[in-house]
Design an enzyme around this catalytic site. Sequence first.
Site, PDB file in Angstrom:
ATOM      1  N   GLY A  29       7.958  -1.453   2.448  1.00 45.91           N
ATOM      2  CA  GLY A  29       6.763  -1.008   3.182  1.00 45.91           C
ATOM      3  C   GLY A  29       5.509  -1.345   2.411  1.00 45.91           C
ATOM      4  O   GLY A  29       5.571  -1.842   1.273  1.00 45.91           O
ATOM      5  N   SER A  30       4.365  -1.051   3.017  1.00 45.19           N
ATOM      6  CA  SER A  30       3.098  -1.463   2.403  1.00 45.19           C
ATOM      7  C   SER A  30       2.795  -0.689   1.123  1.00 45.19           C
ATOM      8  O   SER A  30       2.181  -1.231   0.195  1.00 45.19           O
ATOM      9  CB  SER A  30       1.948  -1.301   3.408  1.00 45.19           C
ATOM     10  OG  SER A  30       1.865   0.038   3.853  1.00 45.19           O
ATOM     11  N   THR A  31       3.200   0.579   1.039  1.00 43.34           N
ATOM     12  CA  THR A  31       2.945   1.361  -0.176  1.00 43.34           C
ATOM     13  C   THR A  31       3.893   0.910  -1.290  1.00 43.34           C
ATOM     14  O   THR A  31       3.464   0.679  -2.429  1.00 43.34           O
ATOM     15  CB  THR A  31       3.114   2.872   0.097  1.00 43.34           C
ATOM     16  OG1 THR A  31       2.543   3.180   1.361  1.00 43.34           O
ATOM     17  CG2 THR A  31       2.451   3.707  -0.981  1.00 43.34           C
ATOM     18  N   ASP A  83       9.656   4.689  -3.581  1.00 43.31           N
ATOM     19  CA  ASP A  83       9.580   4.209  -2.197  1.00 43.31           C
ATOM     20  C   ASP A  83       8.501   4.981  -1.442  1.00 43.31           C
ATOM     21  O   ASP A  83       8.103   6.076  -1.865  1.00 43.31           O
ATOM     22  CB  ASP A  83      10.955   4.409  -1.523  1.00 43.31           C
ATOM     23  CG  ASP A  83      11.160   3.507  -0.311  1.00 43.31           C
ATOM     24  OD1 ASP A  83      10.194   2.874   0.146  1.00 43.31           O
ATOM     25  OD2 ASP A  83      12.305   3.440   0.175  1.00 43.31           O
ATOM     26  N   GLU A 105      17.476   1.806   2.084  1.00 42.61           N
ATOM     27  CA  GLU A 105      16.619   2.727   1.303  1.00 42.61           C
ATOM     28  C   GLU A 105      17.389   3.995   0.935  1.00 42.61           C
ATOM     29  O   GLU A 105      17.285   4.496  -0.185  1.00 42.61           O
ATOM     30  CB  GLU A 105      15.376   3.096   2.113  1.00 42.61           C
ATOM     31  CG  GLU A 105      14.404   1.937   2.259  1.00 42.61           C
ATOM     32  CD  GLU A 105      13.253   2.226   3.217  1.00 42.61           C
ATOM     33  OE1 GLU A 105      12.210   1.589   3.068  1.00 42.61           O
ATOM     34  OE2 GLU A 105      13.394   3.072   4.107  1.00 42.61           O
ATOM     35  N   LYS A 123       0.353  11.112   5.278  1.00 44.44           N
ATOM     36  CA  LYS A 123       1.810  11.206   5.507  1.00 44.44           C
ATOM     37  C   LYS A 123       2.349  12.629   5.330  1.00 44.44           C
ATOM     38  O   LYS A 123       3.472  12.921   5.739  1.00 44.44           O
ATOM     39  CB  LYS A 123       2.556  10.281   4.523  1.00 44.44           C
ATOM     40  CG  LYS A 123       2.104   8.825   4.531  1.00 44.44           C
ATOM     41  CD  LYS A 123       2.575   8.102   5.757  1.00 44.44           C
ATOM     42  CE  LYS A 123       2.256   6.626   5.781  1.00 44.44           C
ATOM     43  NZ  LYS A 123       2.956   5.807   4.832  1.00 44.44           N
TER      44      LYS A 123
HETATM   45  C1  5RP Z   1      10.494   1.347   5.611  1.00 47.77           C
HETATM   46  C2  5RP Z   1      10.037   2.700   5.206  1.00 47.77           C
HETATM   47  C3  5RP Z   1       8.689   2.791   4.572  1.00 47.77           C
HETATM   48  O1  5RP Z   1       8.793   3.435   3.356  1.00 47.77           O
HETATM   49  C4  5RP Z   1       7.801   3.574   5.469  1.00 47.77           C
HETATM   50  O2  5RP Z   1       7.807   2.954   6.753  1.00 47.77           O
HETATM   51  C5  5RP Z   1       6.383   3.676   4.933  1.00 47.77           C
HETATM   52  O3  5RP Z   1       5.767   2.434   5.013  1.00 47.77           O
HETATM   53  P1  5RP Z   1       4.250   2.226   4.613  1.00 47.77           P
HETATM   54  O4  5RP Z   1       4.155   2.438   3.139  1.00 47.77           O
HETATM   55  O5  5RP Z   1       3.949   0.804   5.016  1.00 47.77           O
HETATM   56  O6  5RP Z   1       3.432   3.213   5.398  1.00 47.77           O
HETATM   57  O7  5RP Z   1      10.700   3.680   5.356  1.00 47.77           O
HETATM   58  O8  5RP Z   1      11.743   1.401   6.254  1.00 47.77           O
END
Ligand code: 5RP
Length: 233
Positions: A29-31, A83, A105, A123
Amino acid sequence: MNSDEMKEKAAQKAMDYVLDGMKLGLGTGSTAAKFVDLVGAAVADGLSVICVPTSVATRDQAAALNIPLTTLDETPHLDLTVDGADELDEQLRLVKGGGGALLREKIVATSSDKMVVIADDSKLVETLGAFPLPIEVVQFGLKSSLMMMNAMASRVGCSGDIKHRMLEDGTPFITDNGNFILDCHFGRIEKPEALSGAFAQVPGVVENGLFLAIADVAIIAGEEGITTLELGA
Ligand code: 5RP
């Protein structure tokens, strides 16, 4: 500070948990991508780690950064996974799988001594469920699985649309494991443990995006700075 900068701050703070010689799980994901960039920079500066990526996308990113990679078959026990999450509550219960990588994950996080979640403060929620809960299901018997999921969810007080995730071109989203994703638009999930147990009884369900009793620490970045939530702290 915009959300991108908050994600960066959370990722930077997570680097405090990384020690030389560790075996790391790298999220998706982006984070998580910001954390992977930081690990890459640290490796270039001499940090010695070996990492298991949670998706093909993260594997490609990490490989491009020359981060040493391994697999859970070669390295089945990890020290730390970092994550992101789509939602988390004060009890560090998570909704994950917005990027479709929830199965890997969850396998990687549960193979780790510690899971650190990194997120911006949008979040953090009181009740999980506003973000549609992703479920990975096998392709065979999709409609039957969906019907069974509806029935099982209503037994634990959840209802709403369960939608087959599609790509922009109208074709189904396929996970790295060759499965489909169903997104559950329940709005509120009052009893995540009960819902997770209910979905586990549907044979076509491979895994659900509720991460319960898995995360140990959450690093949440907001306008006022970083908040660290820790279970039992
Ligand atoms: C991917 C995930 C990501 O951790 C989740 O979607 C958060 O993503 P982002 O950091 O882009 O908001 O579970 O399967």
